[in-house]
Design a protein around this motif. Structure first.
Motif, mmCIF file in Angstrom:
data_model
loop_
_atom_site.group_PDB
_atom_site.id
_atom_site.type_symbol
_atom_site.label_atom_id
_atom_site.label_comp_id
_atom_site.label_asym_id
_atom_site.label_seq_id
_atom_site.Cartn_x
_atom_site.Cartn_y
_atom_site.Cartn_z
ATOM 1 N N ARG A 1 -4.031 3.069 -4.475
ATOM 2 C CA ARG A 1 -5.622 3.692 -3.879
ATOM 3 C C ARG A 1 -4.872 4.171 -2.820
ATOM 4 N NH1 ARG A 1 -10.101 0.264 -0.401
ATOM 5 N NH2 ARG A 1 -11.366 2.548 -0.152
ATOM 6 N N TYR A 2 -3.997 3.755 -1.879
ATOM 7 C CA TYR A 2 -3.566 5.082 -0.676
ATOM 8 C C TYR A 2 -2.027 5.362 -1.257
ATOM 9 C CZ TYR A 2 -7.169 2.678 1.751
ATOM 10 O OH TYR A 2 -8.317 2.607 2.070
ATOM 11 N N ARG A 3 -1.227 6.275 -1.646
ATOM 12 C CA ARG A 3 -0.038 6.152 -3.075
ATOM 13 C C ARG A 3 0.283 7.202 -1.710
ATOM 14 N NH1 ARG A 3 -0.221 5.179 -7.659
ATOM 15 N NH2 ARG A 3 -2.286 6.059 -9.058
ATOM 16 N N ILE B 1 -3.184 15.029 7.381
ATOM 17 C CA ILE B 1 -3.227 16.306 7.353
ATOM 18 C C ILE B 1 -3.534 16.686 6.419
ATOM 19 C CG2 ILE B 1 -2.484 18.044 6.710
ATOM 20 C CD1 ILE B 1 -0.202 17.205 8.262
ATOM 21 N N GLY B 2 -5.116 17.421 6.019
ATOM 22 C CA GLY B 2 -5.991 17.779 4.654
ATOM 23 C C GLY B 2 -7.085 16.404 4.244
ATOM 24 N N ARG B 3 -7.255 16.040 5.022
ATOM 25 C CA ARG B 3 -7.748 14.307 4.632
ATOM 26 C C ARG B 3 -8.775 14.374 5.017
ATOM 27 N NH1 ARG B 3 -3.250 11.039 0.901
ATOM 28 N NH2 ARG B 3 -5.392 9.726 0.428
ATOM 29 N N GLY B 4 -8.841 14.771 6.784
ATOM 30 C CA GLY B 4 -9.214 13.616 7.391
ATOM 31 C C GLY B 4 -8.774 12.183 7.811
ATOM 32 N N LEU B 5 -9.588 11.644 7.248
ATOM 33 C CA LEU B 5 -10.211 10.603 8.246
ATOM 34 C C LEU B 5 -9.189 9.130 7.662
ATOM 35 C CD1 LEU B 5 -12.869 9.521 11.151
ATOM 36 C CD2 LEU B 5 -10.436 10.057 11.401
ATOM 37 N N LEU B 6 -7.986 8.630 8.074
ATOM 38 C CA LEU B 6 -7.170 7.666 6.821
ATOM 39 C C LEU B 6 -7.800 6.653 7.517
ATOM 40 C CD1 LEU B 6 -5.929 7.911 4.386
ATOM 41 C CD2 LEU B 6 -3.823 8.363 5.365
ATOM 42 N N ALA C 1 6.795 -2.130 0.058
ATOM 43 C CA ALA C 1 5.859 -2.387 1.463
ATOM 44 C C ALA C 1 5.113 -2.194 1.966
ATOM 45 C CB ALA C 1 6.902 -1.385 1.615
ATOM 46 N N TYR C 2 4.127 -1.494 1.689
ATOM 47 C CA TYR C 2 2.509 -1.403 1.401
ATOM 48 C C TYR C 2 1.884 -3.155 0.932
ATOM 49 C CZ TYR C 2 2.186 3.454 1.353
ATOM 50 O OH TYR C 2 2.526 4.787 2.276
ATOM 51 N N LYS C 3 2.260 -3.609 -0.113
ATOM 52 C CA LYS C 3 1.812 -4.651 -0.810
ATOM 53 C C LYS C 3 2.436 -5.883 -0.047
ATOM 54 C CE LYS C 3 2.929 -3.372 -6.100
ATOM 55 N NZ LYS C 3 3.555 -3.942 -7.066
ATOM 56 N N ASN C 4 3.177 -5.872 0.585
ATOM 57 C CA ASN C 4 3.485 -7.150 1.871
ATOM 58 C C ASN C 4 2.681 -6.617 3.270
ATOM 59 O OD1 ASN C 4 5.610 -6.938 -0.132
ATOM 60 N ND2 ASN C 4 7.716 -6.457 1.129
ATOM 61 N N SER D 1 3.237 9.838 -0.122
ATOM 62 C CA SER D 1 3.444 10.990 -0.760
ATOM 63 C C SER D 1 4.694 11.117 -1.546
ATOM 64 C CB SER D 1 3.270 11.957 0.343
ATOM 65 O OG SER D 1 5.584 11.342 0.694
ATOM 66 N N ALA D 2 5.299 10.525 -1.910
ATOM 67 C CA ALA D 2 6.860 11.128 -2.741
ATOM 68 C C ALA D 2 6.508 10.939 -3.741
ATOM 69 C CB ALA D 2 7.872 10.390 -2.836
ATOM 70 N N GLU D 3 5.703 9.828 -4.754
ATOM 71 C CA GLU D 3 4.731 9.592 -6.084
ATOM 72 C C GLU D 3 3.274 10.433 -5.838
ATOM 73 O OE1 GLU D 3 2.513 5.560 -7.864
ATOM 74 O OE2 GLU D 3 3.499 5.595 -5.805
ATOM 75 N N ALA D 4 2.948 10.789 -5.393
ATOM 76 C CA ALA D 4 1.934 11.830 -5.191
ATOM 77 C C ALA D 4 2.360 12.723 -5.517
ATOM 78 C CB ALA D 4 1.166 11.987 -3.820
ATOM 79 N N LEU D 5 3.040 13.246 -5.350
ATOM 80 C CA LEU D 5 4.073 14.889 -5.332
ATOM 81 C C LEU D 5 4.747 14.365 -6.704
ATOM 82 C CD1 LEU D 5 5.847 15.219 -2.225
ATOM 83 C CD2 LEU D 5 4.009 17.405 -3.175
ATOM 84 N N CYS D 6 5.619 14.090 -7.385
ATOM 85 C CA CYS D 6 6.036 13.899 -8.463
ATOM 86 C C CYS D 6 4.674 13.081 -9.765
ATOM 87 C CB CYS D 6 6.445 12.476 -8.482
ATOM 88 S SG CYS D 6 8.593 12.531 -7.687
#
Length: 221
Positions: free
Chosen positions: A79-81, A144-149, A69-72, A83-88
Motif C-alpha cells: 500500500r505504501y510502496r 511531494i506531489g501526494r499531499g498528506l501521507l 522493514a516496513y512489515k517489521n 520509491s525504488a519499487e514504485a519506479l521499477c
C-alpha cells in the motif's frame, strides 16, 4: 559547508538490525533537464524492461529488505510502496518516468539501478542534524506531489522541525528545486552494508558529471 550529523534511533535498529546508510553532502548546480542523463535513463529502462518481470521486482535484494522493514514496523509495503519499487514497477508497465529536474532524475536513476530508496534534500532547507526514527500516528507529513501521507510505522528522517523523508516519499519542505545549490542525498541500505559503497561511488560520478558537484562530503553508518 555546514555538516549534518545523522543518527539512527534504537527503534529503527530494533526492527531493522542490518540497516546502514551512505550520505552525500555537496555543492551542486541543478538544471531543468539534461539530455545526456536521460539517454542513460532511457537505455537503462529499455534494458531493465527486457530482463525483468513484475514479480521479480520485490525480490531485488534492497527492495525486498525495505519491504521487510516496513512489515517489521507494522506498515503494508504494497500500500505504501518504497520509491525504488514504485519506479521499477513503472518501467515494467512501460509508463514514462516523470522528468522533474536533473538532480531528482539523477537520484531516480541510482535508485532504479541499485534498488535503494534514496532521500534527496535541499540541505539548506534542513534545520540542525537528522535522526532516523519511526513515524507516529497523526504526524503531519506533506509528501511531494501526494499531499498528506500517513507515515505511522514508516521509517522517517526528522530534523529539528519535523519529518523530511521516508522510503516512500520525501517532504515538500525540504525538497529539491531549481534553486537548490547544496544537496543531501541519503542511500538507505535496509539490506545491510554490502553494495552501499558502490552506490555512493556511482552517485558521486553522476553528480560530478551532470550537476558539477564539488566540496563533496561522504559519511556512512
Amino acid at each position: 559547508m555546514r555538516n549534518i550529523d545523522i543518527t539512527i534511533s534504537d527503534e529503527i535498529l530494533a526492527a531493522c538490525p542490518h540497516f546502514h546508510f551512505s550520505a552525500i553532502l555537496c555543492n551542486v548546480k541543478n538544471s531543468p533537464h539534461n539530455e545526456e542523463l536521460w539517454k542513460e535513463i532511457d537505455a537503462f529502462s529499455a534494458d531493465f524492461r527486457t530482463k525483468h518481470k513484475m514479480e521479480d521486482i520485490g525480490k531485488r535484494k534492497a527492495i525486498a529488505a525495505t519491504r521487510q522493514a516496513y512489515k517489521n514496523l507494522g506498515k503494508d509495503p504494497s500500500r505504501y510502496r518504497p520509491s525504488a519499487e514504485a519506479l521499477c514497477r513503472r518501467i515494467i508497465k512501460d509508463i514514462n518516468l516523470y522528468q522533474i529536474d536533473t538532480l531528482v532524475d539523477l537520484i531516480n536513476l541510482v535508485s532504479l539501478k541499485t534498488g535503494y530508496s534514496i532521500g534527496g534534500f535541499d540541505a539548506d532547507k534542513t534545520k540542525g542534524n537528522l535522526i532516523l526514527g519511526v513515524g507516529k500516528a497523526d504526524e503531519k507529513f506533506e509528501a511531494i506531489g501526494r499531499g498528506l501521507l500517513n507515515i505511522e510505522g514508516l521509517p522517517v528522517y526528522r530534523d529539528e522541525i519535523g519529518g523530511i523523508g521516508t522510503p516512500t516519499s520525501d517532504e515538500e519542505r525540504t525538497k529539491i528545486t531549481a534553486e537548490t545549490t547544496r544537496l543531501l542525498m541519503i542511500i538507505n541500505g535496509y539490506s545491510g552494508e554490502e553494495g552501499l559503497q558502490e552506490a555512493a561511488d556511482y552517485s558521486v560520478e553522476l553528480l560530478e558529471k551532470f550537476a558539477g558537484a564539488n566540496e563533496i562530503k561522504l559519511c556512512r553508518s
